[in-house]
Design a protein around this motif. Structure first.
Motif, PDB file in Angstrom:
ATOM      1  N   SER A  57       0.793  -1.223   0.000  1.00 24.21           N
ATOM      2  CA  SER A  57       0.000   0.000   0.000  1.00 24.21           C
ATOM      3  C   SER A  57       0.827   1.276   0.000  1.00 24.21           C
ATOM      4  O   SER A  57       0.320   2.327  -0.374  1.00 24.21           O
ATOM      5  CB  SER A  57      -0.936   0.022   1.214  1.00 24.21           C
ATOM      6  OG  SER A  57      -1.803  -1.088   1.188  1.00 24.21           O
TER       7      SER A  57
ATOM      8  N   GLY B 179       3.002   4.177  -1.105  1.00 26.18           N
ATOM      9  CA  GLY B 179       3.319   4.772  -2.397  1.00 26.18           C
ATOM     10  C   GLY B 179       2.319   4.500  -3.494  1.00 26.18           C
ATOM     11  O   GLY B 179       2.556   4.859  -4.640  1.00 26.18           O
ATOM     12  N   VAL B 180       1.191   3.861  -3.183  1.00 27.17           N
ATOM     13  CA  VAL B 180       0.181   3.555  -4.198  1.00 27.17           C
ATOM     14  C   VAL B 180      -0.974   4.535  -4.035  1.00 27.17           C
ATOM     15  O   VAL B 180      -1.455   4.769  -2.931  1.00 27.17           O
ATOM     16  CB  VAL B 180      -0.330   2.101  -4.049  1.00 27.17           C
ATOM     17  CG1 VAL B 180      -1.416   1.809  -5.051  1.00 27.17           C
ATOM     18  CG2 VAL B 180       0.817   1.129  -4.186  1.00 27.17           C
ATOM     19  N   ASP B 181      -1.399   5.116  -5.159  1.00 24.96           N
ATOM     20  CA  ASP B 181      -2.536   6.043  -5.117  1.00 24.96           C
ATOM     21  C   ASP B 181      -3.838   5.254  -5.188  1.00 24.96           C
ATOM     22  O   ASP B 181      -3.929   4.236  -5.846  1.00 24.96           O
ATOM     23  CB  ASP B 181      -2.472   7.021  -6.294  1.00 24.96           C
ATOM     24  CG  ASP B 181      -1.316   7.991  -6.145  1.00 24.96           C
ATOM     25  OD1 ASP B 181      -0.940   8.277  -4.996  1.00 24.96           O
ATOM     26  OD2 ASP B 181      -0.789   8.444  -7.179  1.00 24.96           O
ATOM     27  N   GLY B 182      -4.833   5.745  -4.502  1.00 27.85           N
ATOM     28  CA  GLY B 182      -6.141   5.113  -4.513  1.00 27.85           C
ATOM     29  C   GLY B 182      -6.738   5.140  -3.112  1.00 27.85           C
ATOM     30  O   GLY B 182      -6.032   5.226  -2.106  1.00 27.85           O
TER      31      GLY B 182
ATOM     32  N   ARG C 152      -4.901   3.668   0.549  1.00 33.91           N
ATOM     33  CA  ARG C 152      -4.752   4.671   1.620  1.00 33.91           C
ATOM     34  C   ARG C 152      -5.456   4.219   2.891  1.00 33.91           C
ATOM     35  O   ARG C 152      -4.940   4.385   3.996  1.00 33.91           O
ATOM     36  CB  ARG C 152      -5.297   6.022   1.164  1.00 33.91           C
ATOM     37  CG  ARG C 152      -4.330   6.804   0.310  1.00 33.91           C
ATOM     38  CD  ARG C 152      -4.752   8.262   0.195  1.00 33.91           C
ATOM     39  NE  ARG C 152      -6.112   8.438  -0.293  1.00 33.91           N
ATOM     40  CZ  ARG C 152      -6.451   8.584  -1.574  1.00 33.91           C
ATOM     41  NH1 ARG C 152      -5.521   8.572  -2.491  1.00 33.91           N
ATOM     42  NH2 ARG C 152      -7.711   8.737  -1.922  1.00 33.91           N
TER      43      ARG C 152
END
Length: 143
Positions: free
Chosen positions: A57, A59-62, A66
């Protein structure tokens, strides 16, 4: 007639007797034994799942990553010890320093540019870990 249950008065014979240890007296270190108790294996699985969720999770956008990262962060930051699956309780049970784990995950979130990223670990069907190796040299063909 001599009794087989006779206790020797001679202390020299007592020094030669082997010490008998039961497996439960050896302790159940984190990785010292090949097997952990089922409860500790479950706690280890919870800790592994939290770290894996963190790794996936960060560094991942969404919205979902988050939310998952916020849940893992709250669980890791908690100092509660009132239930068996609290982060601090799991770390103490498995003989792991919770502050060391927290510091390592903080470093993973904000990686230093001087540190080299290691290849990820993957699990095969049997649950054993293997490291994915990336060779920097070109493979040579042998004729």
């Amino acid at each position: 007639m001599v009794s087989p249950l006779r206790v020797s008065d001679d202390r020299s014979e007592a020094g030669l007797q082997p010490d008998i240890l039961l497996p439960c007296q050896l302790g159940d270190g984190l990785f010292g034994g090949a097997r952990l108790q089922p409860e500790k294996r479950l706690q280890l699985a919870v800790l592994e799942d939290a770290i894996l969720t963190f790794e996936r999770s960060v560094g991942v956008d969404g919205a979902r990553p988050r939310r998952l990262l916020a849940e893992v962060d709250a669980w890791l930051a908690s100092d509660a010890t009132d239930w068996p699956f609290a982060f601090v309780t799991i770390c103490h049970t498995l003989n792991i320093d919770p502050d060391y784990v927290r510091a390592g995950l903080r470093r993973r979130r904000h990686p230093d540019v001087t540190t080299k990223r290691r290849p990820p670990l993957r699990r095969d069907a049997n649950g054993t870990r293997h490291q994915v190796v990336v060779y920097l040299t070109a493979s040579r063909r042998i004729a």
